[in-house]
Design a protein around this motif. Structure first.
Motif, PDB file in Angstrom:
ATOM      1  N   ASP A 158       0.812  -1.217   0.000  1.00  0.00           N
ATOM      2  CA  ASP A 158       0.000   0.000   0.000  1.00  0.00           C
ATOM      3  C   ASP A 158       0.845   1.267   0.000  1.00  0.00           C
ATOM      4  OD1 ASP A 158       0.697  -0.921   2.595  1.00  0.00           O
ATOM      5  OD2 ASP A 158      -0.800   0.378   3.507  1.00  0.00           O
ATOM      6  N   SER A 159       2.168   1.133   0.146  1.00  0.00           N
ATOM      7  CA  SER A 159       3.039   2.312   0.077  1.00  0.00           C
ATOM      8  C   SER A 159       3.922   2.302  -1.178  1.00  0.00           C
ATOM      9  CB  SER A 159       3.908   2.411   1.337  1.00  0.00           C
ATOM     10  OG  SER A 159       4.838   1.354   1.376  1.00  0.00           O
ATOM     11  N   CYS A 160       3.707   1.341  -2.057  1.00  0.00           N
ATOM     12  CA  CYS A 160       4.476   1.253  -3.305  1.00  0.00           C
ATOM     13  C   CYS A 160       3.655   1.845  -4.440  1.00  0.00           C
ATOM     14  CB  CYS A 160       4.819  -0.202  -3.628  1.00  0.00           C
ATOM     15  SG  CYS A 160       5.895  -0.984  -2.427  1.00  0.00           S
ATOM     16  N   GLN A 161       4.001   3.052  -4.834  1.00  0.00           N
ATOM     17  CA  GLN A 161       3.326   3.734  -5.937  1.00  0.00           C
ATOM     18  C   GLN A 161       3.916   3.261  -7.263  1.00  0.00           C
ATOM     19  OE1 GLN A 161       0.893   6.263  -5.874  1.00  0.00           O
ATOM     20  NE2 GLN A 161       0.674   5.972  -3.684  1.00  0.00           N
ATOM     21  N   GLY A 162       3.114   3.258  -8.293  1.00  0.00           N
ATOM     22  CA  GLY A 162       3.634   2.885  -9.598  1.00  0.00           C
ATOM     23  C   GLY A 162       2.561   2.876 -10.662  1.00  0.00           C
ATOM     24  N   TRP A 163       2.918   2.260 -11.779  1.00  0.00           N
ATOM     25  CA  TRP A 163       2.050   2.242 -12.948  1.00  0.00           C
ATOM     26  C   TRP A 163       1.402   0.880 -13.143  1.00  0.00           C
ATOM     27  CZ3 TRP A 163       0.531   6.547 -15.055  1.00  0.00           C
ATOM     28  CH2 TRP A 163       1.310   7.685 -14.878  1.00  0.00           C
ATOM     29  N   GLY A 164       0.083   0.880 -13.176  1.00  0.00           N
ATOM     30  CA  GLY A 164      -0.670  -0.298 -13.572  1.00  0.00           C
ATOM     31  C   GLY A 164      -0.922  -0.209 -15.060  1.00  0.00           C
ATOM     32  N   ILE A 165      -0.684  -1.299 -15.770  1.00  0.00           N
ATOM     33  CA  ILE A 165      -0.809  -1.303 -17.229  1.00  0.00           C
ATOM     34  C   ILE A 165      -1.648  -2.511 -17.635  1.00  0.00           C
ATOM     35  CG2 ILE A 165       0.441  -1.418 -19.419  1.00  0.00           C
ATOM     36  CD1 ILE A 165       2.933  -0.486 -17.752  1.00  0.00           C
ATOM     37  N   GLN A 166      -2.614  -2.270 -18.493  1.00  0.00           N
ATOM     38  CA  GLN A 166      -3.418  -3.365 -19.006  1.00  0.00           C
ATOM     39  C   GLN A 166      -3.607  -3.171 -20.505  1.00  0.00           C
ATOM     40  OE1 GLN A 166      -6.931  -4.092 -16.797  1.00  0.00           O
ATOM     41  NE2 GLN A 166      -7.437  -5.912 -17.955  1.00  0.00           N
ATOM     42  N   PRO A 167      -3.228  -4.175 -21.300  1.00  0.00           N
ATOM     43  CA  PRO A 167      -3.434  -4.066 -22.746  1.00  0.00           C
ATOM     44  C   PRO A 167      -4.923  -4.036 -23.076  1.00  0.00           C
ATOM     45  CG  PRO A 167      -1.953  -5.888 -22.217  1.00  0.00           C
ATOM     46  CD  PRO A 167      -2.548  -5.409 -20.931  1.00  0.00           C
TER      47      PRO A 167
END
Length: 170
Positions: free
Chosen positions: A138-147
């Protein structure tokens, strides 16, 4: 560390805490997490093949055991709803079920995609330590990617926990 992971998911789970609490946790302190046979035997001890859809959530070397157990569960007639692999760097991930990869940095994300990128992916940005992805999702920010079907991809900035909770809700 697994309890910390689950707590991180619960903090991001808006109203579906029960779903997170229904998890069967493989005792990696008793058996090797990378052993598909041990995971499969454990599942067979507690679940019935025909009436249970299983979502595997695994971390690091445990991704090796989880993908093998998922294949085995399916070969025995069970249903695999999905496999969620957190930092399974170097592990080929292929199957006839949805596969979702999470990585602690962009390099791991990029290089793991060479061995099967999965149906959706997440990478921490800024990068985090390997264990932090599991201990504090819950403290790891980042990019979610879905084709998407049109050849494009959906991208969203969120936490690793939000990404996993979204997968569980789908």
């Amino acid at each position: 560390m697994t309890q910390e992971f689950l707590s991180g998911l619960q903090r991001c789970d808006s109203g579906n805490v029960g779903r997170v609490q229904q998890m069967l946790i493989f005792p990696s302190h008793e058996y090797p997490a990378y052993s598909a046979i041990h995971i499969l035997n454990y599942l067979q001890r507690y679940l019935t093949l025909m009436n249970t859809s299983v979502t595997f959530i695994s971390f690091s070397a445990g991704v090796v055991g989880a993908i093998g157990a998922a294949w085995g569960w399916q070969m025995l007639g069970g249903t695999v709803k999905a496999l969620v692999a957190l930092d399974g760097w170097g592990v080929p991930l292929y199957g006839t079920f949805p596969i979702h990869r999470l990585s602690h940095d962009y390099f791991t994300h990029w290089s793991s995609a060479l061995l099967g990128s999965g149906d959706s992916r997440f990478y921490a940005d800024p990068p985090v330590e390997h264990l932090k992805l599991w201990e504090q999702p819950d403290s790891c920010q980042g990019w979610g990617i879905q084709p998407l079907k049109n050849g494009r991809e959906w991208r969203r900035y969120l936490t690793a926990a939000e990404f996993v909770v979204q997968l569980l809700q789908d």
